[in-house]
Design a protein around this motif. Structure first.
Motif, mmCIF file in Angstrom:
data_model
loop_
_atom_site.group_PDB
_atom_site.id
_atom_site.type_symbol
_atom_site.label_atom_id
_atom_site.label_comp_id
_atom_site.label_asym_id
_atom_site.label_seq_id
_atom_site.Cartn_x
_atom_site.Cartn_y
_atom_site.Cartn_z
ATOM 1 N N ASN A 281 8.961 -19.123 41.287
ATOM 2 C CA ASN A 281 8.108 -18.413 42.246
ATOM 3 C C ASN A 281 7.840 -16.980 41.786
ATOM 4 O OD1 ASN A 281 6.586 -17.931 44.568
ATOM 5 N ND2 ASN A 281 7.904 -19.299 45.742
ATOM 6 N N MET A 282 6.969 -16.336 42.495
ATOM 7 C CA MET A 282 6.429 -15.046 42.053
ATOM 8 C C MET A 282 7.309 -13.853 42.435
ATOM 9 S SD MET A 282 3.532 -15.537 40.453
ATOM 10 C CE MET A 282 4.199 -16.982 39.663
ATOM 11 N N LEU A 283 7.203 -12.818 41.634
ATOM 12 C CA LEU A 283 7.797 -11.529 41.965
ATOM 13 C C LEU A 283 6.735 -10.713 42.688
ATOM 14 C CD1 LEU A 283 10.297 -9.623 41.460
ATOM 15 C CD2 LEU A 283 8.946 -8.642 39.611
ATOM 16 N N THR A 284 7.113 -10.142 43.818
ATOM 17 C CA THR A 284 6.194 -9.238 44.511
ATOM 18 C C THR A 284 6.818 -7.838 44.485
ATOM 19 O OG1 THR A 284 7.193 -9.683 46.658
ATOM 20 C CG2 THR A 284 5.327 -11.065 46.049
ATOM 21 N N MET A 285 5.989 -6.841 44.650
ATOM 22 C CA MET A 285 6.515 -5.475 44.725
ATOM 23 C C MET A 285 5.945 -4.846 45.979
ATOM 24 S SD MET A 285 6.767 -2.505 41.839
ATOM 25 C CE MET A 285 5.027 -2.286 41.554
ATOM 26 N N ASN A 286 6.832 -4.383 46.833
ATOM 27 C CA ASN A 286 6.434 -3.845 48.140
ATOM 28 C C ASN A 286 5.509 -4.830 48.863
ATOM 29 O OD1 ASN A 286 7.911 -1.455 47.640
ATOM 30 N ND2 ASN A 286 6.241 -0.716 46.367
ATOM 31 N N GLY A 287 5.835 -6.109 48.779
ATOM 32 C CA GLY A 287 5.138 -7.140 49.548
ATOM 33 C C GLY A 287 3.913 -7.742 48.877
ATOM 34 N N HIS A 328 16.804 -17.211 44.700
ATOM 35 C CA HIS A 328 16.654 -18.512 44.042
ATOM 36 C C HIS A 328 15.338 -18.510 43.266
ATOM 37 C CE1 HIS A 328 15.932 -22.928 43.761
ATOM 38 N NE2 HIS A 328 17.200 -22.852 43.410
ATOM 39 N N TYR A 329 15.307 -19.214 42.140
ATOM 40 C CA TYR A 329 14.112 -19.120 41.293
ATOM 41 C C TYR A 329 12.857 -19.674 41.975
ATOM 42 C CZ TYR A 329 14.177 -24.114 40.062
ATOM 43 O OH TYR A 329 14.114 -25.479 40.130
ATOM 44 N N ARG A 330 13.047 -20.536 43.019
ATOM 45 C CA ARG A 330 11.862 -21.072 43.709
ATOM 46 C C ARG A 330 11.457 -20.245 44.924
ATOM 47 N NH1 ARG A 330 12.347 -25.814 46.028
ATOM 48 N NH2 ARG A 330 14.537 -26.238 45.591
ATOM 49 N N SER A 331 12.159 -19.141 45.182
ATOM 50 C CA SER A 331 11.781 -18.285 46.319
ATOM 51 C C SER A 331 11.001 -17.084 45.811
ATOM 52 C CB SER A 331 13.018 -17.729 47.022
ATOM 53 O OG SER A 331 13.906 -18.749 47.325
ATOM 54 N N VAL A 332 10.140 -16.585 46.670
ATOM 55 C CA VAL A 332 9.460 -15.322 46.342
ATOM 56 C C VAL A 332 10.524 -14.229 46.333
ATOM 57 C CG1 VAL A 332 7.811 -13.615 47.203
ATOM 58 C CG2 VAL A 332 7.289 -16.041 47.384
ATOM 59 N N LEU A 333 10.440 -13.318 45.404
ATOM 60 C CA LEU A 333 11.378 -12.187 45.386
ATOM 61 C C LEU A 333 10.568 -10.902 45.489
ATOM 62 C CD1 LEU A 333 14.056 -10.672 44.837
ATOM 63 C CD2 LEU A 333 13.673 -11.060 42.403
ATOM 64 N N ASP A 334 10.946 -10.086 46.475
ATOM 65 C CA ASP A 334 10.255 -8.807 46.619
ATOM 66 C C ASP A 334 11.152 -7.713 46.061
ATOM 67 O OD1 ASP A 334 7.941 -7.329 47.588
ATOM 68 O OD2 ASP A 334 9.397 -6.364 48.923
ATOM 69 N N ILE A 335 10.586 -6.910 45.188
ATOM 70 C CA ILE A 335 11.361 -5.827 44.597
ATOM 71 C C ILE A 335 10.884 -4.518 45.227
ATOM 72 C CG2 ILE A 335 9.833 -5.553 42.595
ATOM 73 C CD1 ILE A 335 12.245 -5.020 40.930
ATOM 74 N N SER A 336 11.864 -3.712 45.614
ATOM 75 C CA SER A 336 11.532 -2.432 46.247
ATOM 76 C C SER A 336 12.667 -1.478 45.909
ATOM 77 C CB SER A 336 11.457 -2.607 47.768
ATOM 78 O OG SER A 336 12.737 -3.019 48.229
ATOM 79 N N ASN A 337 12.488 -0.227 46.257
ATOM 80 C CA ASN A 337 13.539 0.745 45.980
ATOM 81 C C ASN A 337 14.839 0.349 46.676
ATOM 82 O OD1 ASN A 337 14.086 3.352 44.695
ATOM 83 N ND2 ASN A 337 14.605 3.947 46.790
#
Ligand code: AMP
Ligand code: ZN
Length: 496
Positions: A281-287, A328-337
């Protein structure tokens, strides 16, 4: 000695069936793994790194289980058109005009960048890393085979895969994405080459090169270049065979790229090319999804050196890895500070425990059940590589370490060795984390930078005190060591 895999039941979520299936490789003890690699026309962003890191973890776990893995990850250095499908918008040709470089200089520049990033983030190299341009002959052969069997046709110097013919023969284009052909027609945009095609959903196997197109090869259909979908079929077939175990890539490649690979494989060989399809799944940043085109992206090294506007400080590559592995690799992951700061805390707690682990005292008896704990770590990984659950068990391991350390629990020598071996396996071998204290180079550079900064401060003080003998001595002796100070408007900088 029996291999670990014979005592473990690994389940993998297969995107084709939509279910978790028990993993049984085609040839006992061997795994063929193919992952779509980067298109090297620009720097990889952190989202790309997440996908490749998920497969690095999967590769590491398969190796740990004792499988002999042939891991093929290609480099796409030709044929990947931009989204509008216009031949003039070949990513490499476009970028080479922009940067005033040869297309192969573009390829080299960003391949070097990709490898640097992988090194920095402690990736294991694949066993084969083939390039599309190195497999033009194989792609021409496959195209010819598809024409000969009636699955493809030539039109004005280009060759297209005939999706309608494929379905007429009882095959099912769209099976990976649960789409039917009417949906596909309805959703096909007006792309380049539509007037050459028999059906709007047909896709290119080979494209005729216009006079301005610099990346071009001879073929039975004139000068042109291969289609992107065909390169993965050519390279996976060559190195893993007509049928192989696992094919992976990001979710966004499910359609059309992987759908086309299935169709090409079935049309060429009469059976499905891949047994387990895995999509990350995709990496998102601040949503928002991380992507070059929207500008919502960060380069991996910008997160490591702090040179960006999104995060308040820099983060060691292992902290980034730890953050990614907590989802998990199949979940979206949001990266933020906040997410990175929390990961840093967790990572430091884990590493402090790893340091203590080496000097824990052994007792005559155990008050903790280490075997049961080890088993749940494996169960988490066997359940479709569930790293967040496995990490939560590692923190139970951290608790064990702390209570044995402070004397509230005891372990005998056998259990102590098992605890140490299991923690080392999952933390270092499977998750690929690096203990900064032990890893050397990163922390040495940091220490050296800190030391030079301190000497600059002392030199500034010496100059303020008009002690020029001392300030010159600091500058000259640093220079003799190969560290040059440069005085500028913004203060003194240095190069190591
Ligand atoms: P590309 O170089 O564009 O072919 O992308 C390389 C890999 O990165 C592919 O498997 C993509 O699916 C994956 N990818 C692209 N964007 C993201 C993202 N935001 N998060 C995770 N993976 C991504
Ligand atoms: Zn591919």
């Amino acid at each position: 000695m029996t291999s670990l895999y014979s005592n473990q039941t690994l389940k993998i979520y297969n995107s084709l069936s939509g279910e978790k299936e028990i993993f049984t490789p085609l040839h006992t003890g061997n795994v063929g793994l193919y992952v779509c690699g980067p298109t090297v026309y620009s720097n990889v962003h952190l989202g790309n790194v997440r996908t490749f890191m998920s497969f690095d973890m999967i590769y590491r776990y398969l190796l740990h289980l004792g499988f002999k893995v042939r891991y093929v990850r290609n480099i796409t250095d030709a044929g990947h058109l931009t989204d509008d499908g216009n031949v003039e918008n070949d990513r490499f040709v476009k970028q080479s005009r922009l940067e005033k470089l040869e297309p192969m200089e573009v390829v080299q520049k960003y391949t070097v960048d990709f490898r640097k990033v992988l090194d920095e983030f402690n990736f294991l190299p694949p066993t084969i890393e083939p390039t599309a341009t190195g497999h033009i002959v194989e792609q021409i052969e496959l195209t010819q085979k598809l024409i000969d069997t009636g699955f493809a046709y030539e039109s004005q110097g280009s060759v297209y895969f005939d999706v309608v013919e494929y379905n007429k023969r009882g095959l099912n284009y769209g099976e990976l994405n649960n789409r039917n052909i009417d949906d596909l027609i309805a959703n096909t945009r007006d792309l380049d080459g539509q007037n050459e095609k028999k059906n709007p959903q047909d896709f290119a196997l080979w494209k005729k090169a216009s006079p301005a197109h610099i990346m071009r090869w001879n073929s039975p259909w004139g000068e042109g270049f291969p289609g992107w979908h065909l390169e993965c079929t050519a390279m996976s077939t060559k190195y893993l065979g007509q049928e192989f175990d696992i094919h992976g890539g990001g979710m966004d490649l499910k359609f059309p790229h992987h759908e086309c690979e299935i169709a090409q494989g079935k049309a060429c060989n009469g059976h499905a090319p891949v047994r387990y399809w895995m999509h990350t799944n995709m990496l998102t940043m601040n949503g928002l999804r991380m992507s070059k085109s929207t500008g919502n992206y960060i380069l991996p090294m910008q997160l490591v050196n702090g040179d960006n506007d999104f995060f308040e400080k820099e983060f060691h590559p292992s902290i980034v890895r730890f953050c990614f592995m907590q989802a998990h690799y199949r979940s979206v992951l949001d990266i933020s500070n906040d997410a990175m700061m929390a990961s840093e805390k967790g990572f430091n707690r884990l590493m402090e425990a790893m340091d203590k682990l080496k000097s824990l005292p052994a007792s005559s008896s155990s008050s903790l059940d280490i075997t049961a704990w080890k088993n749940v770590c494996y169960e988490a990984m066997n359940d479709d590589f569930n790293t967040p659950i496995m990490i939560s068990h590692l923190f139970e391991g951290v608790r064990f370490i702390n209570i044995v350390n402070d004397g509230t629990a005891t372990l005998n020598a056998t259990d102590l060795a098992l605890l140490e071996q299991t923690m080392n396996t999952f933390v270092y071998d499977v998750l690929g984390l690096v203990n900064e204290k032990e890893s050397g180079s990163q922390s040495h550079v940091k220490k050296l930078e800190g030391t030079v900064a301190l000497l600059i401060e002392m030199r500034n003080q010496a100059r303020a005190d008009r002690n020029f003998a001392l300030s010159d001595q600091i500058r000259d002796q640093l220079l003799a060591l190969g560290i040059q100070l440069k005085d500028g408007k913004e203060g003194t900088t240095f190069t190591l």
